[in-house]
Enzyme design. Structure first.
Site, PDB file in Angstrom:
ATOM      1  N   ARG A  49      32.969  18.267 -18.039  1.00  0.00           N
ATOM      2  CA  ARG A  49      34.634  17.667 -17.705  1.00  0.00           C
ATOM      3  C   ARG A  49      35.381  18.753 -17.848  1.00  0.00           C
ATOM      4  NH1 ARG A  49      30.243  14.796 -17.046  1.00  0.00           N
ATOM      5  NH2 ARG A  49      30.379  12.350 -17.510  1.00  0.00           N
ATOM      6  N   ALA A 450      37.086   9.542 -26.043  1.00  0.00           N
ATOM      7  CA  ALA A 450      38.112  10.657 -26.287  1.00  0.00           C
ATOM      8  C   ALA A 450      39.234  10.156 -27.063  1.00  0.00           C
ATOM      9  CB  ALA A 450      38.265  11.728 -25.007  1.00  0.00           C
ATOM     10  N   ASP A 477      33.387  -0.872 -27.826  1.00  0.00           N
ATOM     11  CA  ASP A 477      32.856  -0.230 -26.910  1.00  0.00           C
ATOM     12  C   ASP A 477      31.480  -0.135 -26.643  1.00  0.00           C
ATOM     13  OD1 ASP A 477      32.214   2.124 -25.146  1.00  0.00           O
ATOM     14  OD2 ASP A 477      33.891   3.285 -25.985  1.00  0.00           O
ATOM     15  N   ASN A 485      30.120  14.169 -24.053  1.00  0.00           N
ATOM     16  CA  ASN A 485      31.102  13.668 -24.805  1.00  0.00           C
ATOM     17  C   ASN A 485      31.412  14.470 -25.786  1.00  0.00           C
ATOM     18  OD1 ASN A 485      29.659  10.519 -24.730  1.00  0.00           O
ATOM     19  ND2 ASN A 485      31.034  11.184 -23.151  1.00  0.00           N
ATOM     20  N   ARG A 488      34.987  16.697 -26.312  1.00  0.00           N
ATOM     21  CA  ARG A 488      36.307  15.972 -26.324  1.00  0.00           C
ATOM     22  C   ARG A 488      36.338  14.962 -27.454  1.00  0.00           C
ATOM     23  NH1 ARG A 488      34.280  15.209 -21.960  1.00  0.00           N
ATOM     24  NH2 ARG A 488      34.517  13.163 -22.141  1.00  0.00           N
ATOM     25  N   LYS A 501      28.832   4.372 -29.466  1.00  0.00           N
ATOM     26  CA  LYS A 501      30.127   4.988 -29.733  1.00  0.00           C
ATOM     27  C   LYS A 501      30.782   4.677 -30.939  1.00  0.00           C
ATOM     28  CE  LYS A 501      31.036   7.669 -25.409  1.00  0.00           C
ATOM     29  NZ  LYS A 501      32.182   7.741 -24.252  1.00  0.00           N
ATOM     30  N   VAL A 525      35.462  -6.038 -23.218  1.00  0.00           N
ATOM     31  CA  VAL A 525      36.525  -6.757 -23.220  1.00  0.00           C
ATOM     32  C   VAL A 525      36.852  -7.451 -21.829  1.00  0.00           C
ATOM     33  CG1 VAL A 525      38.826  -7.426 -23.942  1.00  0.00           C
ATOM     34  CG2 VAL A 525      37.435  -5.856 -25.584  1.00  0.00           C
ATOM     35  N   ASN A 550      39.580   2.971 -17.048  1.00  0.00           N
ATOM     36  CA  ASN A 550      39.757   2.571 -15.747  1.00  0.00           C
ATOM     37  C   ASN A 550      40.733   1.524 -15.658  1.00  0.00           C
ATOM     38  OD1 ASN A 550      38.397  -0.499 -15.657  1.00  0.00           O
ATOM     39  ND2 ASN A 550      37.617   0.958 -17.363  1.00  0.00           N
ATOM     40  N   CYS A 605      33.226   4.287   9.995  1.00  0.00           N
ATOM     41  CA  CYS A 605      33.117   4.883  11.134  1.00  0.00           C
ATOM     42  C   CYS A 605      32.996   6.473  10.847  1.00  0.00           C
ATOM     43  CB  CYS A 605      33.780   4.581  12.362  1.00  0.00           C
ATOM     44  SG  CYS A 605      35.572   4.954  12.047  1.00  0.00           S
TER      45      CYS A 605
END
Length: 987
Positions: A49, A450, A477, A485, A488, A501, A525, A550, A605
């Site tokens: 990352r 993180a 989580d 991971n 970080r 985690k 959640v 996200n 396409c």
């Protein structure tokens, strides 16, 4: 009491190093370590990352760089954590001060049971590739500084200004200069100073990946004018240089760089093109990154005329005011050999009186979140100093947290007096009452990645959610820890890989502060878990913190927080960029109040037949992976779970019964390889299909000289026939057609007959065993290089790119795009979590709207922008009737309560009659809909059909507009209770 970093016996050091599996650990030598002789091979499984943020060249430079870091207080240990996680070659941690109990409130690597032990083993175990050394000698104005010549960067924290100036002068005078960074955190004020020498060259000031812009036309002339396709903005500035590629006709442009003069957002002029061939079609250009040189002055010169970064444009005078106030603080220290401890210790007519008063009172204290925020920024400057990647800070950064302490100035002095515990540093800033409120806090944090790890560190240092005060921090989580991971998420270690985690983070957080009450869950959640995270659960909370990656999850948690009137602290990072958003009931808008533009999807396409850039070919390869290894095996398994046996399927087919998916399933069964050689044969056939026959068919349907009505070329890119493809003479344009030797009958009857034959042969060959009627669908996993997933995507993408004359991407770029990896680095994560935790204190204190700050930063440039939160908007319905997102109307019903009763109840209670009632996606009452008037007599129970345990529902209502012809006006959600509790209170 002993030193924060060393003063351990040699035996205990060795024992600790072994217990932490550190590998080689260097103990205090007579001289610091030298640079590595050779470059380090980058461990992609750990650094993937971060590689997308810094690039390999910068990573290699860091791996050969040594850093001297003095001061192991809260700010120093924050910087140590971040630069060790980043992967420098070596760091020497220096501190000669003695540990005190209140260091537990700022240094997260000191434990309560071993207050006198060193912090260096816990720093060292963060990254096995980094050598961590320690030093505890006295560093003052009499120290011989020649030992610093072995370092590429020197960082001083907790150092007197006179010492900082002396060390800076020494570093500045060296050839090449040693990069110098000075950092200080005193109560509510922090500062960072950078001096990277007379001339510091930066290879990439912004870190932004140049975009490929397609060309509409290039004129022949002096100058030639380039126009972007589809009026796309080029984002260039006069003086920039661009590189041309894949231009047809004016081929002399290809591979050459030209300086531009901007004419409009969509066009620019280049040099003389009158002697070049006429432009035909196609091609694109990219911005050429040019190095930039930055010049720095010494601290001595900068003190009188400082060059500062302004983070808060609502108070642009603040940086210089803090500069002046902190210089007064430096003078006080030099004169009295201590920090001030009363609001009136510092005096000056030229300074902001309130700022000076607050700084004087809090200077002996610490705000851990403020140290985390500035520590993230300072750590990024260290990486810039070592790599020349990103624009450096010129030259001062100041930040204050006066909004945190401003409402506390009227409290008596006893509030801020020490009590001999770990919170004395915090108490000196915010007072005992605020500390107790933090201890009683009940927080729900969603996500333990993180940002989640950094937030838990801040919770531990602030004493959020202590068990003895009935506080609690609930975290959840569903993810497991992966090696990537560890770069970080500093609460995790290699032995934690594949552990949850949330539970692992909770365990490590309790080592920082064992008094916290932590409840770790493994749930998402989402609507499916509303039984767990119900309104009753939310009612017991004080606030919610999101540490998510996200948008969809953020929007859901935001909606639940608004529905339950709970403050929400949101944040996120992407590479060196970060943002925070503070959402407070009845004061601010919510996360859902604004919408980002939808992510552009690649047209089907384009993916199927006309890719133009490497992103198209990578997405095509990713889709092929899903089709071949996920979708088809899943269909195969579902089919054989539905049908009892191959023989039964054969009988039904012979009886001409229609079975969904049967042809595809039998095709998979008949072609299913059982040996490696058969896999190779199948792969060879797939190669011919996708990279030969498809290309020939497309060229047959759309020759390269095909033109549109306006005369422009239809195919703007070069689709190159595969070498040796001329042997194919019969090419069908119908993509559903079969090869000529298979065209014996109509397509449907041929498929049916061929499938029956294939199934008969499989049964006869005993190829329908239970094992062969089961496949193992693969879930795409980008981070496991042994599974072949990325090998497939990278190879398929590169082949398709070659087919369309698109420059192929390397494996690293392909992995980022195919895996939708978000670039990430620990510096930005630490900074964003610190800023959020500062706002948490304000939420707990019940501060007013003007106190809260949202933030956007980009540590690469660098820029930090603090802004006021968005004030809540109120929607007007009628005179004296309005609402905001935080309002909710309430109606209590009973078993026989009808829809008509509900409408009347709303009118009587709130003064306006609903014209439409909706539950979720179900329209309960819309007058213009046929039959809806009859529903007025139906009970709410019958219309909604609630489950037995359901006590209420939230309904959406609309009201008639004031003016005919206007649209109906939306109202606030109306919570309808099916029955009132016996005591008449809200259930």
């Amino acid at each position: 009491m002993i030193s924060k970093v060393c003063h351990l016996s040699l035996f205990s050091r060795i024992e600790q190093a072994q217990s932490f599996s550190l590998g080689p650990v260097n103990f205090p030598p007579s001289s610091p370590p030298t640079m590595a002789a050779d470059s380090m091979e980058i461990d992609d499984s750990l650094y993937s990352r971060q590689r997308y943020v810094l690039g390999d060249n910068a990573m290699q430079q860091m791996a050969q760089s040594s850093v001297f870091l003095s001061g192991m207080g809260g700010l120093g240990v924050e910087i140590a954590k971040n630069i060790v996680l980043a992967g420098i070659k070596a760091v020497t941690l220096h501190d000669s001060k003695q540990c005190e109990t209140w260091d537990l409130g700022s240094n997260f690597f000191i434990r309560q049971d071993d207050v006198v032990e060193a912090v260096y083993p816990r720093v060292a175990e963060l990254n096995p590739y980094v050598h961590v050394d320690v030093a505890s000698f006295t560093l003052d104005n009499n120290t011989d500084l020649s030992f610093l010549r072995k370092y590429q960067c020197v960082i001083l924290t907790e150092a007197r200004l006179s010492l900082q100036k002396r060390v800076n002068e020494f570093c500045h005078s060296q050839q090449p200069p040693i990069r110098f960074i000075g950092c200080d955190a005193y109560g509510i004020c922090v500062r960072v100073f950078c001096d990277f020498g007379e001339e510091f060259e930066v290879s990439d000031p912004t870190g932004e990946e140049p975009k490929e812009i397609f060309i509409q036309s290039v004129t022949q002339g002096n100058p030639g004018v380039v126009t972007c396709m589809d009026n796309r903005t080029h984002g260039l500035q006069t003086g920039d240089r661009v590189l041309f590629r894949e231009v047809n006709g004016m081929v002399e442009l290809n591979g050459t760089a030209w300086e531009v003069s901007v004419l409009s957002p969509h066009s620019f002029a280049i040099g003389d093109t009158s002697h070049l061939q006429p432009y035909a079609h196609g091609g694109f250009f990219v911005l050429v990154k040019t190095p930039r040189t930055y010049r720095f002055e010494t601290m001595e010169k900068q003190l009188c005329d400082p060059q500062v970064l302004t983070p808060d444009f609502s108070k642009p005078e603040a940086p210089l005011q803090i500069h002046t106030a902190m210089l007064a603080l430096d003078s006080f220290q030099e004169q009295h050999s201590r920090l001030p401890n009363t609001p009136s210790s510092l005096r000056s007519k030229q300074m902001n009186a309130e700022l000076v008063r607050c700084l004087s009172r809090t200077a002996r204290g610490t705000l851990p979140p403020l140290a985390a925020a500035v520590g993230g920024l300072a750590s990024q400057e260290v990486l810039k100093a070592l790599t020349g990647k990103f624009a450096p800070l010129q030259q001062w950064f100041y930040l204050d947290a006066i909004e945190v302490v401003r409402p506390l100035q009227s409290l008596p002095a006893e509030e801020f007096s020490p009590r001999g515990d770990r919170y004395d540093g915090l108490r000196a800033c915010v007072g005992e009452s605020m500390c107790l409120e933090l201890h009683k806090l009940r927080v729900f944090m969603v996500g333990c990645g993180a940002i989640g790890c950094e937030m838990l560190k801040n919770f531990a240092l602030l004493g959020v959610g202590l068990a003895k005060c009935s506080g609690e921090v609930c975290i959840t989580d569903p993810d497991l820890i992966e090696k990537s991971n560890l770069n970080r998420q500093f609460l995790f270690r290699p032995h934690d890989i594949q552990k949850p985690k949330s539970t692992t983070a909770a365990f490590t957080t309790l080592q920082i502060n064992p008094d916290i009450q932590l409840d770790a869950h493994l749930n998402k959640v989402c609507p499916a878990t509303e039984g767990i995270y119900s309104d009753s659960f939310f009612s017991g909370l004080h606030l919610v913190v999101t540490a998510l990656d996200n948008v969809e999850a953020r929007r859901y948690v935001d909606s639940r927080s608004v529905s339950n009137q709970k403050a929400l602290l949101d944040s996120g990072t992407m590479g060196t960029k970060g943002h925070t958003e503070i959402i407070v009931p009845n004061l601010t808008e919510s996360y859902n109040s604004h919408r980002d533009p939808p992510e552009e999807e690649i047209p089907f396409c384009t993916l199927k037949s006309f890719p133009a850039v490497i992103e198209h070919t990578i997405q095509w390869a990713r889709d092929k992976f899903e089709s071949s290894f996920v979708h088809k095996p899943s269909i195969y398994n579902l089919f054989w779970q539905t049908h009892s046996s191959a023989e039964a399927v054969l009988q039904r087919m012979q009886a001409r019964e229609s079975l969904e998916g049967v042809f595809q399933v039998i095709k998979l069964l008949s072609r299913r390889p059982s040996q490696w050689e058969q896999c190779v044969v199948l792969a060879r056939l797939k190669f011919d299909k996708y990279f030969k026959r498809k290309a020939l068919q497309l060229l047959h349907s759309f020759p390269l000289d095909t033109r549109l009505k306006d005369g422009s070329k239809f195919v703007s890119m070069s689709l190159l026939p595969t070498k040796g493809s001329s042997g194919f003479t019969c090419i069908e344009t119908d993509e559903t057609a079969k090869k000529p030797d298979q065209m014996k009958m109509t397509l449907s009857s041929e498929e049916e007959r061929e499938a029956i034959t294939q199934l008969e042969e499989a049964i006869a060959a005993n190829k329908v065993t239970p094992e062969r009627l089961q496949m193992n669908p693969l879930q795409f996993e980008k981070d496991d290089d042994s599974n072949g997933h990325m090998d497939f995507v990278a190879s398929a993408s590169a082949l398709r790119a070659r087919m369309y004359s698109i420059e192929a991407a390397d494996r690293l770029k392909t992995k980022r795009i195919a895996g939708k990896i978000i670039p990430a680095i620990a510096t930005a994560t630490a900074a964003v979590a610190g800023l959020v935790a500062l706002e948490l204190i304000k939420v707990v204190g019940g501060y007013g709207f003007d106190s809260f700050k949202n933030c956007f930063f980009n540590l690469a440039i660098p820029v930090v922008v603090l802004t006021e939160t968005a004030p809540v908007k109120r929607t007007h319905i009628r005179d004296n009737i309005n609402f905001s997102i935080w309002d909710r109307w309430t109606i209590y019903g009973h078993e026989d309560f009808t829809l008509s009763d509900f409408i009347n109840a709303v009118r009587e209670k709130y003064g306006i009659e609903p014209t439409m009632v909706v539950h979720g996606v179900k329209m309960l009452y819309v007058p213009v809909m046929p039959g809806h008037s009859k529903r007025l007599k139906l009970t709410m129970h019958k219309l909604i059909k609630p489950s037995v345990e359901r006590r209420y529902v939230d309904l959406t209502v609309s009201f008639a507009p004031e003016t005919d012809g206007d649209e109906d006006l939306p109202g606030p959600p109306v919570r309808y209770y099916f029955i009132r509790d016996a005591d008449g209170e809200t259930p």
